[in-house]
Design a protein around this motif. Sequence first.
Motif, mmCIF file in Angstrom:
data_model
loop_
_atom_site.group_PDB
_atom_site.id
_atom_site.type_symbol
_atom_site.label_atom_id
_atom_site.label_comp_id
_atom_site.label_asym_id
_atom_site.label_seq_id
_atom_site.Cartn_x
_atom_site.Cartn_y
_atom_site.Cartn_z
ATOM 1 N N ASN A 28 7.891 4.040 4.405
ATOM 2 C CA ASN A 28 8.052 3.512 3.055
ATOM 3 C C ASN A 28 9.387 3.968 2.470
ATOM 4 O OD1 ASN A 28 7.764 6.098 1.564
ATOM 5 N ND2 ASN A 28 5.645 6.031 2.289
ATOM 6 N N GLY A 29 9.749 3.383 1.362
ATOM 7 C CA GLY A 29 11.010 3.719 0.736
ATOM 8 C C GLY A 29 10.870 4.432 -0.587
ATOM 9 N N PHE A 30 9.682 4.997 -0.863
ATOM 10 C CA PHE A 30 9.468 5.587 -2.179
ATOM 11 C C PHE A 30 9.209 7.082 -2.153
ATOM 12 C CE2 PHE A 30 5.363 3.617 -0.868
ATOM 13 C CZ PHE A 30 4.587 4.756 -0.744
ATOM 14 N N TYR A 72 2.200 5.968 -6.546
ATOM 15 C CA TYR A 72 2.719 5.934 -5.184
ATOM 16 C C TYR A 72 1.835 6.740 -4.232
ATOM 17 C CZ TYR A 72 7.213 3.737 -6.311
ATOM 18 O OH TYR A 72 8.192 2.846 -6.673
ATOM 19 N N ASN A 77 5.513 -4.138 2.588
ATOM 20 C CA ASN A 77 6.194 -2.870 2.425
ATOM 21 C C ASN A 77 7.086 -2.876 1.191
ATOM 22 O OD1 ASN A 77 6.690 -0.222 3.491
ATOM 23 N ND2 ASN A 77 8.747 -0.920 4.012
ATOM 24 N N ARG A 78 7.762 -4.006 0.926
ATOM 25 C CA ARG A 78 8.605 -4.116 -0.252
ATOM 26 C C ARG A 78 7.771 -3.986 -1.527
ATOM 27 N NH1 ARG A 78 12.041 -9.396 -0.361
ATOM 28 N NH2 ARG A 78 12.669 -8.464 1.617
ATOM 29 N N ASN A 111 6.939 -0.424 -2.304
ATOM 30 C CA ASN A 111 8.065 0.368 -2.767
ATOM 31 C C ASN A 111 8.322 0.232 -4.263
ATOM 32 O OD1 ASN A 111 8.545 1.365 -0.215
ATOM 33 N ND2 ASN A 111 10.085 -0.168 0.292
#
Length: 507
Positions: free
Chosen positions: A187-189, A321, A423-424, A427
């Motif tokens: 993930n990107g968070f 999150y 996934n976006r 995030n």
Amino acid sequence: MAAQRTYTDFGNQLRRETSSNRILFGHEPMGQLKDDVFGKGFQEIMAPYFAEFCGTFLLTITYLCNLASGDPVWAVTSNGFMLIFAMYSFAHVSGAKLNPCISIALYLSQRLNFTACLKFCVAQITGGVCAALMFHRFATVEINLGPRPGFSWWEATIVECLYTAMICFVYLNCAASPENNPVGKHNGFVGIAVGLCYIAGGYAAMQVSGTVMNPSIAIGVEIADLHDKAQTSWGLEYLPAEIIGALLGTSGYRLVRPCDVVVTKLQLADAAKPRTPTSARIMAEFLGTFCIIFTKALNNVGDESKPQAWSVAAAMAACTYSLRGVSGAHFNPAVTVSATLCGKRFCTPYHAVLHCGAQTLGGLSASLVYGIVNHGANIAVRPPAKYKIQSGAIVLGETLFTCLLCYAVLTTSLAAVPSVDRNRQNNVAGLAVGMCSAVGGFAIGNISGAILNPAMALGFTGLNLIGAHMYQSAMACYIAYQMLGAILAACFFQLIHVNALDVSEHL
């Protein structure tokens, strides 16, 4: 025959998957980390530890500079943003733990063995010490860190312990969980979530203890304060509380993600997703609600110069999150009611009752702990005199912005999206929900207090009744306005997102 090599992606870059990648986010199976897994070269062996050193050095020097400047508005945000930068800069090398408590939490969660944990802790503490020595050499300012006037050591220790636990809890859920951060589809968070924890705790505890939440920084503060003969910093005194916080954060992680604890092989991260136990959903709602409401309550301590809405929004985003994949991250009976009204695919009536009960208990517990820390003080909410119809302003504000918050959760956390965008969507979900809370907090914070949560209203009402503040006990009336907002959000969602109602799924 040559050994088979596998590769994993970090962002857009493909790298050979080694055990160093596995400890990146704590995926090493049951802590079986070997000393020679990083590669044959000395540079590759030392790279993760040097990354931890550099990241902690930057974080400590930023913290010390902000502590010296004494800016009550932006100093905490500066610390949080530095952590976000460092985590995204060094995560692909070492996992960017940047905190011995996080390393200890990973060890307790069986994601690192003792040797690797010790090495990371040494690298992190060394980075903090070097930053403090540099600051001590060039700066002669007085550093004041410790219990604020009116608070004793044990009250400051409770706050330090709880927010250190929150940081470890969020890191484990966002980074070490194979479900929330699957191998090959990271993930990107992670950096945003952990950085927001520093922002939430930093503002909330500003007038109680001046939180550190990191042993490396705590030791650095103690060294930097050597110029002052009075020795006013409490860096070393906070260390036991931070270690206990790591234990509490790990315990919370095990309760909300029991399936992660039994994972013994890295390949199991791609296996079929196990069904989340009901007990884990209840605990997730309780812990998330507790963190948000406790942060809201603590921000009422002291003057009004600090951005309360920003602190509460940071806590909400971080918890969203962390726990969105466990319970849906409602943390609010109004959100749960709104989700239930949208159909069983969003939230069943059975789960709605359990969620609301856990959220209410979390709100009452947070208010109780706040009362203990702040000597039973009440939560004051009084609209300014410039509003001629004060009750109407309160009704409009609570209804409208509770509706906005519920709608944000429905659209970002509950509505199904195409798998290619999943996934976006993950995030941005927490940030979107947190920013909705910030919008309401800034817009109506001086009107109704921006409660926007029946569990919060009930908890604060109970606290005010105990303190015999009868006027403030009317805050319980907010629950009706908030539930009206929840109903409106469900209506808007069903009118606008027709297709989502056919394909939505449980989270």
